[in-house]
Scaffold this active site. Structure first.
Site, PDB file in Angstrom:
ATOM      1  N   LYS A 107       0.873  -1.213  -0.079  1.00  0.00           N
ATOM      2  CA  LYS A 107      -0.167   0.059  -0.015  1.00  0.00           C
ATOM      3  C   LYS A 107       0.788   1.245   0.029  1.00  0.00           C
ATOM      4  O   LYS A 107       0.361   2.523  -0.507  1.00  0.00           O
ATOM      5  CB  LYS A 107      -1.084   0.102   1.241  1.00  0.00           C
ATOM      6  CG  LYS A 107      -1.876  -1.258   1.250  1.00  0.00           C
ATOM      7  CD  LYS A 107      -3.178  -0.805   1.141  1.00  0.00           C
ATOM      8  CE  LYS A 107      -4.184  -2.068   1.189  1.00  0.00           C
ATOM      9  NZ  LYS A 107      -3.834  -3.396   0.955  1.00  0.00           N
TER      10      LYS A 107
HETATM   11  C1  LIG Z   1      -4.290  -4.516   0.051  1.00  0.00           C
HETATM   12  C2  LIG Z   1      -3.598  -5.788  -0.243  1.00  0.00           C
HETATM   13  C3  LIG Z   1      -3.767  -6.790  -0.906  1.00  0.00           C
HETATM   14  C4  LIG Z   1      -4.997  -6.579  -2.153  1.00  0.00           C
HETATM   15  O1  LIG Z   1      -4.872  -5.487  -2.787  1.00  0.00           O
HETATM   16  P1  LIG Z   1      -6.293  -5.054  -3.709  1.00  0.00           P
HETATM   17  O2  LIG Z   1      -5.691  -3.953  -4.373  1.00  0.00           O
HETATM   18  O3  LIG Z   1      -7.318  -4.701  -2.537  1.00  0.00           O
HETATM   19  O4  LIG Z   1      -6.568  -6.246  -4.568  1.00  0.00           O
HETATM   20  C5  LIG Z   1      -2.985  -7.862  -0.863  1.00  0.00           C
HETATM   21  N1  LIG Z   1      -2.061  -7.922  -0.386  1.00  0.00           N
HETATM   22  C6  LIG Z   1      -1.659  -7.282   0.734  1.00  0.00           C
HETATM   23  C7  LIG Z   1      -0.544  -7.494   1.513  1.00  0.00           C
HETATM   24  C8  LIG Z   1      -2.458  -6.025   0.792  1.00  0.00           C
HETATM   25  O5  LIG Z   1      -2.236  -5.015   1.860  1.00  0.00           O
END
Ligand SMILES: *Cc1c(COP(=O)(O)O)cnc(C)c1O
Length: 492
Positions: A107
């Protein structure tokens, strides 16, 4: 440029789309001309990662001025590697490490950029109000948002997390947060209570005369904001450029990407990169036991009426994948009426059926697989023993999907697996999967994992222990609005 709601003829320029996050009709903002305006993707591949990001964001959000400077401010010196998201060769495949940012979560790539875009959007609209970001978090988003917004002029951020409901490492990451514009507070209750409490706070404070008088605007840092999605295309380009540099492909060859998916933002960014010309082959959607997307791609029915599983990959424990709405809009040729009907049915009946001829188009571009925690753990162990590579439980879901996809399709295109978290964020699950024993608290487990694997602990996690706690408040769900108001009046 005009952004449009996925649910109808509501338009906003890029600045307004970023500041609002969601359209007034509940739809998500999309660029209806995506892929129609010329984009020199071959040139983009020759640039450095930050230059690529700048070129992409300039194309997607053309009205935002000084993109080069914003990108530098967002990323310079904040990521562990020059490459932002390094591409690592593992066995015959490639792992794209998206977790080298300040909070060791993928993120970071988007949440480092969003605050700069918010600040620029306000500048563009000559909006002198202070933007107050309210975020409820189950762990990762909160910390990444705090790091992104800390000390960004004109912004103030509040993060609420469930008391006793996040891991020890996640809690330590948040309560030690530095910055003059940040507040972190634990809420008695679980994540759902926390999120509901924050939603109520939005409603309670939106019409508050005192806040208006102080010129404060509330917003959220959640993943449906176009300002969070747009910064995610870059790593598909970075991976492709590295494969070409290493002679694994010639520019123009197709590359498949496997994406551990929750809210469908990450994988949609890959589809958008393809729309801009990048030779993306299949996008493989990898889910955990919450297999609502796997079922959708198979059957054409999106059905959220099912049990919810808590898994070892909690960031993918999602039954309503919001960003899928954007894909439905594009693949239907911008049929906002169809999208609105589907979303209405989803909220009233809990399911919708997407037209079969359009499902055919989706299946030509996407494949979907899912696995259980036990199968994921098996992959972590196998990868460690066979390749000496340590991956986290989210990435493991993608590793599994990659293997199943390869077996089923017989494709020999290079495969890039997106890795979304450091194994050190989930030390117990990873230790158990590679034959260690998880004992003590999470910091002990991190140490044990480092001793066993020899893989260094990420900088941001290693430095946590011993950092002073700055945010110790614990409140009830109902106290959130008053808490926010008090803090804001202390500011002034
Ligand atoms: C948010 C997240 C995801 C999923 O990503 P999306 O964009 O919501 O599909 C996968 N793995 C981790 C570690 C995340 O923090």
């Amino acid at each position: 440029m005009d952004y449009q709601s996925t649910r109808g003829a509501l338009f906003a320029d890029e600045a307004e789309a970023i500041l609002r996050g969601i359209a007034a009709d509940g739809g998500l903002f999309v660029d209806p001309t995506l892929g129609e305006r010329p984009f020199d993707w071959r040139h983009c591949l020759t640039l450095s990662p930050l230059e690529m990001q700048s070129m992409l964001l300039h194309h997607l959000l053309p009205g935002i001025p000084d993109m080069d400077a914003l990108v530098r401010r967002a990323y310079s010196g904040k990521f562990e590697t020059e490459d932002l998201t390094p591409l690592v060769s593992v066995g015959g495949d490639y792992v794209l490490e998206l977790f080298r940012g300040p909070t060791a979560a993928f993120k970071d790539v988007a949440l480092s950029m969003l605050p700069q875009l918010v600040a620029a959007a306000k500048e563009m609209r000559r909006d002198r109000s202070e933007t107050v970001v309210l975020t409820a978090t189950s762990g990762d988003t909160g910390k990444a948002a705090l790091e992104g917004f800390r000390d960004v002029a004109g912004t103030r951020i509040f993060v609420f997390f469930p008391h006793g409901g996040v891991s020890a490492v996640q809690r330590a990451q948040m309560v030690t947060q530095e910055g003059g514009n940040v507040t972190v507070c634990a809420v008695r209750g679980n994540f759902d209570d926390c999120q509901t409490g924050v939603k109520h706070a939005f409603a309670a404070l939106a019409g508050d005369g005192e806040l208006r008088a102080k010129d404060l605007e509330l917003t959220s840092a959640n993943s449906i904001n176009i300002g969070r999605l747009a910064p995610q295309l870059v790593y598909y380009f970075i991976a492709y450029a590295r494969l070409a540099e290493r002679g694994r492909i010639r520019v123009g060859d197709a590359v498949d990407y496997v994406v551990p998916t929750g809210n469908f933002g990450d994988i949609l960014a890959g589809w958008m990169a393809k729309r801009l010309g990048l030779p993306v082959g299949k996008l493989v959607c990898a889910s955990n036991a919450n297999r609502v997307l796997t079922d959708f791609f198979e059957s054409g029915v999106y059905d959220r009426r099912r049990g919810f599983f808590r898994t070892d990959s909690p960031s993918m424990d999602i039954l309503v994948s919001s960003n899928l709405e954007r894909l439905l809009f594009y693949v239907s040729g911008g049929n906002a009426a169809l999208v609105r009907r589907c979303m209405d049915e989803l909220s009233h009946s809990g399911l919708y059926r997407f037209p079969e001829e359009l499902m055919g188009r989706l299946r030509a571009e996407f494949a979907a697989f899912c696995c259980t925690d036990a199968e994921g753990a098996e992959e972590i162990g196998r990868l460690w023993r066979a390749e000496g590579y340590l991956c986290d439980p989210h990435t493991a879901v993608a590793v599994r999907a990659a293997r199943e996809y390869r077996g089923k399709s017989g494709s020999d295109a290079p495969l890039v697996i997106l890795s979304t978290a450091s194994p050190y964020k989930f030390p117990a699950a990873v230790l158990n999967a590679i034959g260690g024993a998880a004992q003590g608290d999470e910091f002990d487990q991190m140490d044990a994992l480092a001793r066993l694997s020899g893989v260094p602990v990420p900088r941001g996690l290693a430095s946590l222990r011993g950092k002073p706690e700055r945010h110790g408040d614990v409140i009830g769900v109902g106290e959130i609005p008053a808490y926010i108001k008090n803090k804001l009046s202390e500011d002034k």
